[in-house]
Design a protein around this motif. Structure first.
Motif, mmCIF file in Angstrom:
data_model
loop_
_atom_site.group_PDB
_atom_site.id
_atom_site.type_symbol
_atom_site.label_atom_id
_atom_site.label_comp_id
_atom_site.label_asym_id
_atom_site.label_seq_id
_atom_site.Cartn_x
_atom_site.Cartn_y
_atom_site.Cartn_z
ATOM 1 N N GLN A 136 -16.867 -4.721 10.754
ATOM 2 C CA GLN A 136 -17.629 -3.860 10.143
ATOM 3 C C GLN A 136 -15.436 -3.101 10.310
ATOM 4 O OE1 GLN A 136 -19.513 -4.658 12.892
ATOM 5 N NE2 GLN A 136 -19.861 -6.036 10.736
ATOM 6 N N ARG A 137 -14.892 -3.414 10.745
ATOM 7 C CA ARG A 137 -12.747 -2.956 10.564
ATOM 8 C C ARG A 137 -12.869 -2.082 12.029
ATOM 9 N NH1 ARG A 137 -14.214 -3.259 5.576
ATOM 10 N NH2 ARG A 137 -14.449 -0.800 5.055
ATOM 11 N N ARG A 138 -13.963 -1.970 12.828
ATOM 12 C CA ARG A 138 -13.563 -1.294 14.388
ATOM 13 C C ARG A 138 -12.738 -1.860 14.917
ATOM 14 N NH1 ARG A 138 -20.015 -0.645 14.177
ATOM 15 N NH2 ARG A 138 -20.088 -3.235 15.176
ATOM 16 N N LYS A 186 -5.590 9.405 4.774
ATOM 17 C CA LYS A 186 -6.578 9.016 3.737
ATOM 18 C C LYS A 186 -6.787 7.543 4.499
ATOM 19 C CE LYS A 186 -7.243 9.720 -1.163
ATOM 20 N NZ LYS A 186 -8.177 8.255 -1.335
ATOM 21 N N THR A 187 -5.663 6.916 3.824
ATOM 22 C CA THR A 187 -6.200 5.192 3.728
ATOM 23 C C THR A 187 -5.858 4.559 5.290
ATOM 24 O OG1 THR A 187 -5.919 5.112 1.638
ATOM 25 C CG2 THR A 187 -6.145 2.961 2.856
ATOM 26 N N ARG A 197 -13.949 6.442 12.706
ATOM 27 C CA ARG A 197 -13.285 6.397 11.736
ATOM 28 C C ARG A 197 -12.123 5.031 11.924
ATOM 29 N NH1 ARG A 197 -10.052 5.485 8.102
ATOM 30 N NH2 ARG A 197 -8.656 6.849 7.358
ATOM 31 N N TYR A 201 0.812 -1.022 -0.030
ATOM 32 C CA TYR A 201 -0.130 0.242 0.030
ATOM 33 C C TYR A 201 0.860 1.687 -0.202
ATOM 34 C CZ TYR A 201 -3.303 -3.155 1.135
ATOM 35 O OH TYR A 201 -5.059 -3.949 0.542
ATOM 36 N N ALA A 211 -10.536 1.379 10.182
ATOM 37 C CA ALA A 211 -10.185 1.186 9.719
ATOM 38 C C ALA A 211 -10.396 0.985 8.499
ATOM 39 C CB ALA A 211 -8.796 -0.122 9.702
ATOM 40 N N ASP A 212 -9.783 1.009 7.212
ATOM 41 C CA ASP A 212 -10.161 1.122 5.927
ATOM 42 C C ASP A 212 -9.704 -0.500 4.930
ATOM 43 O OD1 ASP A 212 -10.728 4.177 5.316
ATOM 44 O OD2 ASP A 212 -9.025 4.019 4.993
ATOM 45 N N VAL A 213 -9.105 -1.025 5.590
ATOM 46 C CA VAL A 213 -8.474 -2.151 5.356
ATOM 47 C C VAL A 213 -7.499 -3.036 6.411
ATOM 48 C CG1 VAL A 213 -6.644 -3.740 3.803
ATOM 49 C CG2 VAL A 213 -7.246 -1.566 2.904
#
Ligand SMILES: O=C(CO)[C@H](O)[C@H](O)COP(=O)(O)O
Length: 220
Positions: free
Chosen positions: A87-89, A109-110, A205, A15, A207-209
């Protein structure tokens, strides 16, 4: 689990974009990421670090540590977690770096979170929830946390009567016995208690991944 941590960390290198400044978290999984980032250090312009510990590790592998005030928004933040839901929380702060971690996550951003499979849960709360507090408010915040969550706050101590001091000069309460069915609401509520600096719930907020280390790593 250290092999799973290493595999997740190495996958996260995919990434990293050329010429970028990378946000870097704290902990044993991130230590593997810093090792891997050191091998591609010529591709990046530096790093913003969430702790003194990670700053030292970054400098040791030849990566410049920059001030977030001077960098502007970051393209990428890579960090570990203590727990992660579908849900990546996340619950974070086992390494006491939650406040700076939250700041860098917000600035990025990511957000790529790297974990071993033991960190995955259906409902957050098995891992005691860290809350960073201004020292004079420790007892007040503990009482409010009991009333608000019905959990049991425990002052994190380095030795008897000596609180673990964060990089920001504050203390940590770890809230045990929670089953966090509405993490966004709990994050908001705890943030409103006077004396709370930040709470280790990353729900507003997430995680995105999430990369779960294994052979091969799984990307959620
Ligand atoms: O939130 C953190 C530090 O404040 C860490 O990301 C979390 O504690 C996970 O650590 P490790 O990678 O050592 O299991």
């Amino acid at each position: 689990m250290s092999e799973a941590k290493r595999l997740a960390a190495e996958k996260a290198i995919e990434y990293v974009t050329d010429g970028s400044i990378v946000g870097v978290g704290t902990g044993s999984t991130v230590a593997y990421f810093i090792e891997a980032l050191g091998r591609v250090r010529d591709r990046i312009a530096g790093a913003v670090s969430s702790s003194e510990q990670s700053s030292e590790r970054l400098r040791a592998v030849g990566i410049d540590v920059l001030d977030l005030n001077a960098t502007g928004p970051l393209a990428l933040y890579v960090d570990g977690a203590d727990e992660c839901d579908p849900q990546r929380r996340l619950i974070k702060g086992g390494g006491a770096a939650l406040t700076r971690e939250k700041i860098i996550a917000e600035a990025s951003k990511t957000f790529v979170c790297i974990v071993d499979p033991s960190k995955q849960v259906d409902v957050l709360g098995r891992f005691p929830l860290p809350v960073e507090v201004v020292p004079m408010a420790r007892s007040l915040v503990a009482r409010e946390l009991i009333a608000m969550t019905a959990g049991q706050p425990v002052w994190r101590q380095a030795s008897e009567g000596q609180g673990v001091v964060t990089d920001n000069g504050n203390w940590i309460l770890d809230v045990h016995g929670l089953s966090i069915t509405d993490p966004v609401r709990m994050e908001q509520q705890i943030n409103q208690i006077p004396g709370v600096v930040s709470v280790g719930l990353f729900a507003r907020r997430p995680a995105d991944v999430v990369i779960v280390g294994g052979e091969p790593p799984r990307v959620l």
